[in-house]
Design a protein around this motif. Sequence first.
Motif, PDB file in Angstrom:
ATOM      1  N   LEU A 168       0.838  -1.201   0.000  1.00 35.65           N
ATOM      2  CA  LEU A 168       0.000   0.000   0.000  1.00 35.65           C
ATOM      3  C   LEU A 168       0.875   1.255   0.000  1.00 35.65           C
ATOM      4  N   MET A 169       0.527   2.211  -0.839  1.00 35.15           N
ATOM      5  CA  MET A 169       1.221   3.497  -0.845  1.00 35.15           C
ATOM      6  C   MET A 169       0.200   4.616  -0.996  1.00 35.15           C
ATOM      7  N   VAL A 170       0.258   5.584  -0.114  1.00 36.24           N
ATOM      8  CA  VAL A 170      -0.584   6.771  -0.240  1.00 36.24           C
ATOM      9  C   VAL A 170       0.320   7.950  -0.592  1.00 36.24           C
ATOM     10  N   VAL A 171      -0.151   8.760  -1.523  1.00 38.46           N
ATOM     11  CA  VAL A 171       0.642   9.871  -2.023  1.00 38.46           C
ATOM     12  C   VAL A 171      -0.218  11.119  -2.051  1.00 38.46           C
ATOM     13  N   ALA A 172       0.289  12.188  -1.487  1.00 41.47           N
ATOM     14  CA  ALA A 172      -0.415  13.477  -1.516  1.00 41.47           C
ATOM     15  C   ALA A 172       0.240  14.383  -2.552  1.00 41.47           C
ATOM     16  N   GLY A 173      -0.580  15.122  -3.269  1.00 45.46           N
ATOM     17  CA  GLY A 173      -0.062  16.036  -4.279  1.00 45.46           C
ATOM     18  C   GLY A 173       0.554  15.321  -5.459  1.00 45.46           C
ATOM     19  N   ILE A 174      -0.047  14.209  -5.859  1.00 44.51           N
ATOM     20  CA  ILE A 174       0.492  13.442  -6.979  1.00 44.51           C
ATOM     21  C   ILE A 174       0.306  14.208  -8.287  1.00 44.51           C
ATOM     22  N   SER A 175       1.225  14.001  -9.208  1.00 45.18           N
ATOM     23  CA  SER A 175       1.144  14.659 -10.512  1.00 45.18           C
ATOM     24  C   SER A 175       0.204  13.860 -11.404  1.00 45.18           C
ATOM     25  N   SER A 176      -1.020  14.339 -11.545  1.00 49.31           N
ATOM     26  CA  SER A 176      -2.010  13.659 -12.380  1.00 49.31           C
ATOM     27  C   SER A 176      -2.188  14.431 -13.676  1.00 49.31           C
ATOM     28  N   GLY A 177      -3.186  14.067 -14.447  1.00 47.26           N
ATOM     29  CA  GLY A 177      -3.443  14.757 -15.698  1.00 47.26           C
ATOM     30  C   GLY A 177      -3.598  13.785 -16.846  1.00 47.26           C
ATOM     31  N   ASP A 217       0.604  11.371 -21.201  1.00 50.66           N
ATOM     32  CA  ASP A 217       1.695  12.189 -21.708  1.00 50.66           C
ATOM     33  C   ASP A 217       2.776  11.293 -22.299  1.00 50.66           C
ATOM     34  N   THR A 218       3.899  11.881 -22.683  1.00 45.82           N
ATOM     35  CA  THR A 218       4.950  11.096 -23.324  1.00 45.82           C
ATOM     36  C   THR A 218       5.544  10.056 -22.380  1.00 45.82           C
ATOM     37  N   ASP A 219       5.638  10.388 -21.098  1.00 45.40           N
ATOM     38  CA  ASP A 219       6.195   9.433 -20.134  1.00 45.40           C
ATOM     39  C   ASP A 219       5.285   8.218 -19.980  1.00 45.40           C
ATOM     40  N   SER A 220       3.990   8.473 -19.777  1.00 45.89           N
ATOM     41  CA  SER A 220       3.076   7.342 -19.609  1.00 45.89           C
ATOM     42  C   SER A 220       2.966   6.542 -20.909  1.00 45.89           C
ATOM     43  N   ASP A 221       3.091   7.211 -22.055  1.00 46.96           N
ATOM     44  CA  ASP A 221       3.012   6.501 -23.319  1.00 46.96           C
ATOM     45  C   ASP A 221       4.210   5.563 -23.500  1.00 46.96           C
ATOM     46  N   GLN A 222       5.362   5.946 -23.000  1.00 51.15           N
ATOM     47  CA  GLN A 222       6.525   5.063 -23.075  1.00 51.15           C
ATOM     48  C   GLN A 222       6.303   3.796 -22.260  1.00 51.15           C
ATOM     49  N   TRP A 223       5.663   3.950 -21.089  1.00 47.32           N
ATOM     50  CA  TRP A 223       5.342   2.767 -20.284  1.00 47.32           C
ATOM     51  C   TRP A 223       4.357   1.857 -21.023  1.00 47.32           C
ATOM     52  N   LEU A 224       3.356   2.465 -21.648  1.00 48.64           N
ATOM     53  CA  LEU A 224       2.378   1.658 -22.385  1.00 48.64           C
ATOM     54  C   LEU A 224       3.026   0.939 -23.565  1.00 48.64           C
ATOM     55  N   GLN A 225       3.908   1.615 -24.265  1.00 48.77           N
ATOM     56  CA  GLN A 225       4.584   0.982 -25.392  1.00 48.77           C
ATOM     57  C   GLN A 225       5.427  -0.203 -24.910  1.00 48.77           C
ATOM     58  N   LYS A 246      -2.606   9.816 -17.162  1.00 44.97           N
ATOM     59  CA  LYS A 246      -1.206   9.575 -16.837  1.00 44.97           C
ATOM     60  C   LYS A 246      -1.031   8.494 -15.770  1.00 44.97           C
ATOM     61  N   ILE A 247      -1.770   8.592 -14.677  1.00 45.23           N
ATOM     62  CA  ILE A 247      -1.611   7.644 -13.586  1.00 45.23           C
ATOM     63  C   ILE A 247      -2.083   6.257 -14.001  1.00 45.23           C
ATOM     64  N   THR A 248      -3.279   6.179 -14.591  1.00 42.00           N
ATOM     65  CA  THR A 248      -3.840   4.884 -14.983  1.00 42.00           C
ATOM     66  C   THR A 248      -2.973   4.199 -16.024  1.00 42.00           C
ATOM     67  N   ASP A 249      -2.527   4.945 -17.024  1.00 45.06           N
ATOM     68  CA  ASP A 249      -1.676   4.356 -18.060  1.00 45.06           C
ATOM     69  C   ASP A 249      -0.423   3.747 -17.447  1.00 45.06           C
ATOM     70  N   ILE A 283      -9.913   7.318  -9.819  1.00 45.51           N
ATOM     71  CA  ILE A 283      -9.093   8.503 -10.051  1.00 45.51           C
ATOM     72  C   ILE A 283      -9.488   9.157 -11.370  1.00 45.51           C
ATOM     73  N   THR A 284      -9.182  10.449 -11.471  1.00 46.79           N
ATOM     74  CA  THR A 284      -9.462  11.234 -12.675  1.00 46.79           C
ATOM     75  C   THR A 284      -8.229  12.072 -13.004  1.00 46.79           C
ATOM     76  N   ASP A 285      -8.357  12.891 -14.034  1.00 49.36           N
ATOM     77  CA  ASP A 285      -7.247  13.773 -14.405  1.00 49.36           C
ATOM     78  C   ASP A 285      -6.943  14.807 -13.322  1.00 49.36           C
ATOM     79  N   THR A 286      -7.880  15.024 -12.415  1.00 47.96           N
ATOM     80  CA  THR A 286      -7.679  16.053 -11.383  1.00 47.96           C
ATOM     81  C   THR A 286      -7.405  15.466  -9.999  1.00 47.96           C
ATOM     82  N   THR A 287      -7.264  14.150  -9.908  1.00 48.43           N
ATOM     83  CA  THR A 287      -6.988  13.534  -8.610  1.00 48.43           C
ATOM     84  C   THR A 287      -5.683  14.090  -8.037  1.00 48.43           C
TER      85      THR A 287
END
Length: 235
Positions: free
Chosen positions: A35-44, A47-55, A107-110, A187-191
Amino acid sequence: MVQHVWSVNELGEWLAAVRIDPAIFDLRPDYCAGLMVVAGISSGPSDTDSDQWLQAADSCDIDLDDVHLEHWRDAYRSFGAKPNRTRPSADALSRRAEKNGLPRINKITDTYNAISVLQRIPIGVENLDAFVGPARLVRADGTEQFDTTNDGLGVAEHPEPGEPVWRDDTGVTCRRWNWRQTPRTAITDTTANALFIVDALGPDAHQRAAVAIDTLRTALATGTPSATRYIDTAD
Protein backbone atom coordinates in the motif's frame (compact mmCIF):
# COMPACT_ATOMS: atom_id res chain seq x y z
CA MET A 1 -15.27 16.93 -3.77
CA VAL A 2 -13.11 18.77 -1.25
CA GLN A 3 -9.48 17.65 -1.48
CA HIS A 4 -7.75 17.43 1.85
CA VAL A 5 -4.20 18.69 2.29
CA TRP A 6 -2.46 15.68 3.79
CA SER A 7 0.60 15.80 6.01
CA VAL A 8 3.09 12.95 6.27
CA ASN A 9 1.77 12.10 9.74
CA GLU A 10 -1.82 11.99 8.52
CA LEU A 11 -0.91 9.70 5.64
CA GLY A 12 0.88 7.37 8.02
CA GLU A 13 -2.05 7.35 10.43
CA TRP A 14 -4.49 6.58 7.62
CA LEU A 15 -2.37 3.67 6.41
CA ALA A 16 -1.98 2.35 9.95
CA ALA A 17 -5.77 2.03 10.14
CA VAL A 18 -5.99 -0.18 7.02
CA ARG A 19 -6.98 -3.72 7.98
CA ILE A 20 -7.05 -7.11 6.30
CA ASP A 21 -9.46 -9.67 7.70
CA PRO A 22 -7.73 -12.84 8.98
CA ALA A 23 -10.14 -14.79 6.75
CA ILE A 24 -8.18 -13.51 3.74
CA PHE A 25 -5.03 -15.19 5.03
CA ASP A 26 -7.02 -18.32 5.79
CA LEU A 27 -7.91 -18.32 2.09
CA ARG A 28 -4.40 -17.47 0.85
CA PRO A 29 -1.64 -17.50 3.51
CA ASP A 30 0.84 -16.30 0.85
CA TYR A 31 -0.97 -12.98 0.26
CA CYS A 32 0.73 -9.60 0.67
CA ALA A 33 -0.79 -6.16 0.20
CA GLY A 34 1.57 -3.37 -0.78
CA LEU A 35 0.00 0.00 0.00
CA MET A 36 1.22 3.50 -0.85
CA VAL A 37 -0.58 6.77 -0.24
CA VAL A 38 0.64 9.87 -2.02
CA ALA A 39 -0.41 13.48 -1.52
CA GLY A 40 -0.06 16.04 -4.28
CA ILE A 41 0.49 13.44 -6.98
CA SER A 42 1.14 14.66 -10.51
CA SER A 43 -2.01 13.66 -12.38
CA GLY A 44 -3.44 14.76 -15.70
CA PRO A 45 -3.96 13.43 -19.22
CA SER A 46 -1.74 10.82 -20.86
CA ASP A 47 1.70 12.19 -21.71
CA THR A 48 4.95 11.10 -23.32
CA ASP A 49 6.19 9.43 -20.13
CA SER A 50 3.08 7.34 -19.61
CA ASP A 51 3.01 6.50 -23.32
CA GLN A 52 6.53 5.06 -23.08
CA TRP A 53 5.34 2.77 -20.28
CA LEU A 54 2.38 1.66 -22.39
CA GLN A 55 4.58 0.98 -25.39
CA ALA A 56 6.87 -1.16 -23.20
CA ALA A 57 3.89 -3.17 -21.96
CA ASP A 58 2.39 -3.55 -25.43
CA SER A 59 5.68 -4.82 -26.87
CA CYS A 60 6.75 -7.13 -24.03
CA ASP A 61 6.71 -10.91 -24.34
CA ILE A 62 3.47 -11.83 -22.54
CA ASP A 63 3.19 -15.35 -21.16
CA LEU A 64 -0.42 -15.96 -20.15
CA ASP A 65 0.71 -19.16 -18.40
CA ASP A 66 3.03 -17.18 -16.12
CA VAL A 67 3.07 -18.67 -12.61
CA HIS A 68 2.10 -15.35 -11.00
CA LEU A 69 -1.04 -15.11 -13.15
CA GLU A 70 -1.80 -18.74 -12.30
CA HIS A 71 -1.59 -17.90 -8.58
CA TRP A 72 -4.42 -15.41 -9.10
CA ARG A 73 -6.55 -17.75 -11.15
CA ASP A 74 -6.22 -20.33 -8.37
CA ALA A 75 -7.12 -17.68 -5.79
CA TYR A 76 -10.29 -16.80 -7.70
CA ARG A 77 -11.30 -20.44 -7.92
CA SER A 78 -10.78 -20.79 -4.15
CA PHE A 79 -13.70 -18.44 -3.42
CA GLY A 80 -15.93 -19.77 -6.17
CA ALA A 81 -15.21 -17.33 -9.00
CA LYS A 82 -14.52 -18.48 -12.55
CA PRO A 83 -11.34 -16.70 -13.70
CA ASN A 84 -12.18 -17.20 -17.36
CA ARG A 85 -15.34 -15.11 -16.84
CA THR A 86 -14.25 -12.54 -14.23
CA ARG A 87 -10.51 -12.31 -14.65
CA PRO A 88 -7.99 -11.02 -12.10
CA SER A 89 -6.94 -7.55 -13.19
CA ALA A 90 -3.37 -8.44 -14.21
CA ASP A 91 -4.67 -11.34 -16.27
CA ALA A 92 -7.28 -9.20 -18.04
CA LEU A 93 -4.76 -6.43 -18.75
CA SER A 94 -2.17 -8.88 -20.07
CA ARG A 95 -4.70 -10.34 -22.50
CA ARG A 96 -5.73 -6.88 -23.64
CA ALA A 97 -2.11 -5.80 -24.14
CA GLU A 98 -1.40 -8.92 -26.19
CA LYS A 99 -4.49 -8.57 -28.38
CA ASN A 100 -5.10 -4.87 -28.99
CA GLY A 101 -2.70 -2.94 -26.76
CA LEU A 102 -3.54 -1.09 -23.57
CA PRO A 103 -5.88 1.91 -23.71
CA ARG A 104 -4.76 5.51 -23.14
CA ILE A 105 -6.80 6.83 -20.17
CA ASN A 106 -4.77 9.25 -18.07
CA LYS A 107 -1.21 9.58 -16.84
CA ILE A 108 -1.61 7.64 -13.59
CA THR A 109 -3.84 4.88 -14.98
CA ASP A 110 -1.68 4.36 -18.06
CA THR A 111 1.45 4.02 -15.93
CA TYR A 112 0.13 1.60 -13.34
CA ASN A 113 -1.62 -0.52 -15.99
CA ALA A 114 1.67 -0.85 -17.85
CA ILE A 115 3.62 -1.78 -14.71
CA SER A 116 0.92 -4.32 -13.84
CA VAL A 117 1.43 -6.04 -17.21
CA LEU A 118 5.23 -5.85 -17.11
CA GLN A 119 5.41 -7.32 -13.61
CA ARG A 120 2.36 -9.63 -13.84
CA ILE A 121 0.90 -8.21 -10.65
CA PRO A 122 -2.51 -6.65 -9.88
CA ILE A 123 -2.33 -2.92 -9.14
CA GLY A 124 -5.22 -0.62 -8.29
CA VAL A 125 -5.32 3.11 -7.62
CA GLU A 126 -8.04 4.93 -5.73
CA ASN A 127 -8.86 8.57 -5.00
CA LEU A 128 -7.84 8.86 -1.35
CA ASP A 129 -10.16 11.83 -0.78
CA ALA A 130 -13.19 9.73 -1.79
CA PHE A 131 -12.72 7.22 1.03
CA VAL A 132 -15.01 7.31 4.05
CA GLY A 133 -12.95 5.79 6.83
CA PRO A 134 -9.98 3.47 6.25
CA ALA A 135 -9.69 0.82 3.57
CA ARG A 136 -9.99 -2.82 4.54
CA LEU A 137 -9.95 -6.13 2.73
CA VAL A 138 -12.63 -8.55 3.92
CA ARG A 139 -14.62 -11.54 2.76
CA ALA A 140 -18.07 -10.20 1.95
CA ASP A 141 -21.24 -11.35 3.67
CA GLY A 142 -23.28 -10.37 0.59
CA THR A 143 -25.07 -7.36 2.08
CA GLU A 144 -22.39 -4.79 1.21
CA GLN A 145 -23.23 -2.22 -1.47
CA PHE A 146 -21.13 -1.87 -4.60
CA ASP A 147 -21.95 1.21 -6.69
CA THR A 148 -21.19 0.71 -10.38
CA THR A 149 -22.62 1.49 -13.82
CA ASN A 150 -24.61 -0.53 -16.33
CA ASP A 151 -25.31 0.86 -19.80
CA GLY A 152 -24.21 4.26 -18.54
CA LEU A 153 -26.59 4.27 -15.59
CA GLY A 154 -25.63 4.08 -11.93
CA VAL A 155 -26.65 0.82 -10.25
CA ALA A 156 -26.05 -0.79 -6.86
CA GLU A 157 -24.87 -4.40 -6.74
CA HIS A 158 -23.88 -6.76 -3.97
CA PRO A 159 -20.87 -9.09 -3.86
CA GLU A 160 -21.24 -12.83 -3.47
CA PRO A 161 -20.92 -14.13 0.11
CA GLY A 162 -17.29 -15.07 0.77
CA GLU A 163 -15.94 -12.91 -2.05
CA PRO A 164 -12.82 -10.89 -1.09
CA VAL A 165 -13.60 -7.17 -1.40
CA TRP A 166 -11.85 -3.94 -0.59
CA ARG A 167 -14.23 -1.58 1.16
CA ASP A 168 -14.60 1.54 3.31
CA ASP A 169 -17.35 2.70 5.68
CA THR A 170 -19.72 3.42 2.77
CA GLY A 171 -19.41 0.21 0.78
CA VAL A 172 -17.28 -1.86 -1.57
CA THR A 173 -14.52 -0.06 -3.46
CA CYS A 174 -13.25 -3.08 -5.41
CA ARG A 175 -14.84 -6.50 -5.95
CA ARG A 176 -13.12 -9.89 -6.13
CA TRP A 177 -9.84 -8.58 -4.76
CA ASN A 178 -8.90 -6.64 -7.91
CA TRP A 179 -11.54 -7.39 -10.54
CA ARG A 180 -13.68 -4.25 -10.71
CA GLN A 181 -13.45 -0.86 -8.97
CA THR A 182 -16.32 1.45 -8.13
CA PRO A 183 -16.56 4.80 -9.94
CA ARG A 184 -17.07 6.40 -6.51
CA THR A 185 -13.36 6.19 -5.67
CA ALA A 186 -11.95 6.18 -9.20
CA ILE A 187 -9.09 8.50 -10.05
CA THR A 188 -9.46 11.23 -12.67
CA ASP A 189 -7.25 13.77 -14.40
CA THR A 190 -7.68 16.05 -11.38
CA THR A 191 -6.99 13.53 -8.61
CA ALA A 192 -4.55 15.06 -6.12
CA ASN A 193 -4.25 12.36 -3.45
CA ALA A 194 -4.05 8.67 -4.30
CA LEU A 195 -4.03 5.23 -2.71
CA PHE A 196 -2.08 2.55 -4.60
CA ILE A 197 -2.90 -1.09 -3.82
CA VAL A 198 -0.60 -3.87 -5.02
CA ASP A 199 -1.95 -7.40 -4.51
CA ALA A 200 0.72 -10.11 -4.50
CA LEU A 201 0.63 -13.89 -4.11
CA GLY A 202 3.31 -16.57 -3.98
CA PRO A 203 6.40 -17.33 -1.91
CA ASP A 204 8.02 -14.04 -2.98
CA ALA A 205 4.86 -11.94 -2.57
CA HIS A 206 6.36 -9.32 -0.24
CA GLN A 207 9.37 -8.79 -2.49
CA ARG A 208 7.23 -8.52 -5.62
CA ALA A 209 4.91 -6.00 -3.95
CA ALA A 210 7.91 -3.91 -2.86
CA VAL A 211 9.39 -3.92 -6.38
CA ALA A 212 6.05 -2.79 -7.84
CA ILE A 213 5.71 0.02 -5.29
CA ASP A 214 9.27 1.21 -5.94
CA THR A 215 8.64 1.15 -9.69
CA LEU A 216 5.43 3.17 -9.29
CA ARG A 217 7.17 5.71 -7.09
CA THR A 218 9.92 6.21 -9.66
CA ALA A 219 7.66 6.17 -12.71
CA LEU A 220 5.24 8.75 -11.30
CA ALA A 221 7.93 10.85 -9.61
CA THR A 222 5.94 10.66 -6.41
CA GLY A 223 7.54 13.06 -3.97
CA THR A 224 6.49 13.87 -0.45
CA PRO A 225 4.32 13.57 1.44
CA SER A 226 3.83 9.84 0.97
CA ALA A 227 3.71 6.71 3.10
CA THR A 228 4.09 3.01 2.40
CA ARG A 229 2.96 -0.09 4.25
CA TYR A 230 3.04 -3.83 3.59
CA ILE A 231 0.58 -6.24 5.18
CA ASP A 232 1.35 -9.94 4.83
CA THR A 233 0.05 -11.31 8.12
CA ALA A 234 -3.22 -10.82 9.97
CA ASP A 235 -3.04 -7.97 12.48
